[in-house]
Design an enzyme around this catalytic site. Structure first.
Site, PDB file in Angstrom:
ATOM      1  N   GLY A   1      11.543   8.761  -8.742  1.00  0.00           N
ATOM      2  CA  GLY A   1      10.254   9.452  -8.712  1.00  0.00           C
ATOM      3  C   GLY A   1       9.818   9.873 -10.096  1.00  0.00           C
ATOM      4  O   GLY A   1      10.312   9.366 -11.106  1.00  0.00           O
ATOM      5  N   ASN A   2       8.880  10.808 -10.147  1.00  0.00           N
ATOM      6  CA  ASN A   2       8.396  11.313 -11.431  1.00  0.00           C
ATOM      7  C   ASN A   2       8.032  12.786 -11.301  1.00  0.00           C
ATOM      8  O   ASN A   2       8.174  13.382 -10.235  1.00  0.00           O
ATOM      9  CB  ASN A   2       7.214  10.480 -11.938  1.00  0.00           C
ATOM     10  CG  ASN A   2       6.058  10.441 -10.947  1.00  0.00           C
ATOM     11  OD1 ASN A   2       5.509  11.471 -10.572  1.00  0.00           O
ATOM     12  ND2 ASN A   2       5.691   9.238 -10.507  1.00  0.00           N
ATOM     13  N   ARG A   3       7.519  13.378 -12.369  1.00  0.00           N
ATOM     14  CA  ARG A   3       7.297  14.822 -12.428  1.00  0.00           C
ATOM     15  C   ARG A   3       5.937  15.257 -11.909  1.00  0.00           C
ATOM     16  O   ARG A   3       5.591  16.438 -12.002  1.00  0.00           O
ATOM     17  CB  ARG A   3       7.441  15.300 -13.872  1.00  0.00           C
ATOM     18  CG  ARG A   3       8.853  15.203 -14.421  1.00  0.00           C
ATOM     19  CD  ARG A   3       8.858  15.429 -15.923  1.00  0.00           C
ATOM     20  NE  ARG A   3       8.037  16.580 -16.309  1.00  0.00           N
ATOM     21  CZ  ARG A   3       7.509  16.748 -17.512  1.00  0.00           C
ATOM     22  NH1 ARG A   3       7.687  15.822 -18.446  1.00  0.00           N
ATOM     23  NH2 ARG A   3       6.810  17.820 -17.792  1.00  0.00           N
TER      24      ARG A   3
ATOM     25  N   ALA B   1       0.337   9.512  -9.347  1.00  0.00           N
ATOM     26  CA  ALA B   1       1.289   8.961 -10.312  1.00  0.00           C
ATOM     27  C   ALA B   1       2.208   8.014  -9.544  1.00  0.00           C
ATOM     28  O   ALA B   1       3.246   8.417  -9.020  1.00  0.00           O
ATOM     29  CB  ALA B   1       2.086  10.089 -10.960  1.00  0.00           C
TER      30      ALA B   1
END
Length: 425
Positions: free
Chosen positions: A225-227, A292
């Site tokens: 995943g990402n932030r 995102a």
């Protein structure tokens, strides 16, 4: 995801509340104390709030409490000296009348057109839209007469209902439907009424927003995943709804509450997001791709938990490209619609954003640098540059993500409202 109002932009004067005149009616119920916070929030957002208390409401909260948060004296008496036409003045000058809490008694009187105190006479005298937030015991709310009275009000032009919520009621009454709606939801219900007054280009338009991160499973317990917190996409969805749009928010797992009034489609992976977007893209008047999205996913995810004792100190994975959601969706949009993309970069922001603008066929693109302090992922503020196919790069100062969303929607509205073939930019 829980419902409620996102925090960004919630404590500073801004459209659609700023400069408006709101009559806040407060009826006699235990939830009356919450109306003080509602009056404060509306005032902080820039509205002039005139509070009208029923006689019963004064048994629960004092007029002075409202004067302290609005800077305006609370009104209580229909026949006050010097106020013979007070109800007419309040009704004529109001941009919105909000009654919170609205008791079963008030709802019954309003449904029958009674004008027996200052609040009901203001409602009868006003031509402004009315937002009603019911709050009462669950048995009273369930009573057939109460439900019939609410139904009668909702059929009248200009009447809008928010709530009630389900939860803990007054002491000894347990839990059930009848609790006053979240204050943030009432604030936004009033905001939508105010934002729809001018019938701008977004009023009644269908808007698609993607937001949040995507998660690509590695095994049963881990993911790639990402932030992304989802704050930007959620702010865009909220701001569009406040302008009268019908908004669909397709979002991955986010760290913020879903905006009130918005249709939320929750997804996990990029492929799920692609499918959800494709299901509605052909109806969208505007589409904003703020999610995102993970560019790649593991070629194969383990159904169980991958254990270190089994694979050792090195875990090698092969990745496959995820679908490019925006690139697939934009060609499917109808003529006259507006598409907006996002570009998060670490250098050469304008050049890279221009490349993406052209490659994906966006009308507008919003770029920002990942290395900026108090901007980008997880922050409540952002600093962006907006470009268009026929618009020069416009750099905005650091501002709340809600304020950024409003700037973007101004440009979308200009394009939707422009004559055919014009940019509106």
């Amino acid at each position: 995801m829980s419902s409620g109002r996102p925090a960004q932009g919630a404590r500073e004067p801004c459209a659609p509340w700023s400069g408006s005149r709101i009559v806040l009616g407060v009826c006699g119920g235990i939830a009356a104390y919450k109306a003080v916070q509602l009056a404060r929030d509306l005032t902080l957002l820039g509205a002039a709030v005139d509070v009208v208390l029923t006689e019963a409401a004064r048994n629960f909260v004092a007029p002075l409490s409202f004067e302290g948060v609005t800077g305006r004296g609370a009104l209580v008496d229909l026949f006050a000296v010097g106020g013979a036409a007070l109800h007419v003045t309040l009704g004529r000058e109001a941009d919105c009348v909000c009654v919170a809490p609205a008791t079963a008694d008030f709802i019954a009187r309003a449904a029958s057109g009674r004008a027996s105190d200052l609040l009901t006479t203001v409602v009868v005298a006003s031509r402004a839209p009315v937002v009603i937030a019911p709050a009462m015991n669950d048995g009273m709310y369930a009573h057939p007469r109460t439900r019939a009275n609410l139904a009668a009000l909702e059929t009248r032009p200009g009447y809008h209902r928010v709530g009630p919520a389900t939860g803990l009621l007054a002491a000894g009454e347990g839990s059930g439907p009848g609790r006053l709606a979240d204050i943030g939801e009432i604030v936004d219900a009033v905001g939508r009424v105010l934002g729809s007054r001018g019938r701008g280009a977004l009023a009644g338009a269908k808007v698609l927003v993607t937001g949040g991160p995507t998660r690509e499973p590695l095994d049963a317990v881990r993911y790639l995943g990402n932030r992304s917190s989802g704050k930007t996409g959620f702010a865009l969805a909220r701001a569009a709804w406040l302008r009268g749009a019908d908004v669909t928010l397709v979002t991955g797992p986010a760290a913020v509450a879903a905006p009130y009034g918005v249709e939320v489609v929750a997804v996990e992976t990029a492929r799920q997001m692609r499918d959800a977007v494709q299901a509605v893209i052909d109806e969208a008047d505007a589409a904003i791709f703020a999610a995102a999205v993970a560019d790649y996913r593991p070629g194969s995810a383990s159904r169980g938990k991958v254990r270190r004792s089994e694979i050792g100190n090195r875990w090698e994975l092969a990745f496959e490209a995820n679908p490019d959601i925006a690139a697939e969706a934009v060609p499917c949009m109808k003529a006259g619609s507006v598409s907006v993309g996002f570009a998060l970069e670490i250098s050469d922001l304008v050049a890279r954003a221009e490349e993406k603008l052209t490659a994906k066929g966006f009308d507008l693109i919003v770029g920002n640098l990942a290395c900026e302090a108090d901007a980008g992922f997880e922050a409540d503020t952002n600093r962006v540059t907006i470009l268009g196919r026929d618009v020069r790069a416009r750099e905005l100062p650091r501002m709340s993500k809600f304020a950024v969303a409003c700037e973007i929607l101004d440009l979308i509205e200009a394009r939707l409202g422009a004559p055919e073939g014009g940019s509106g930019g």
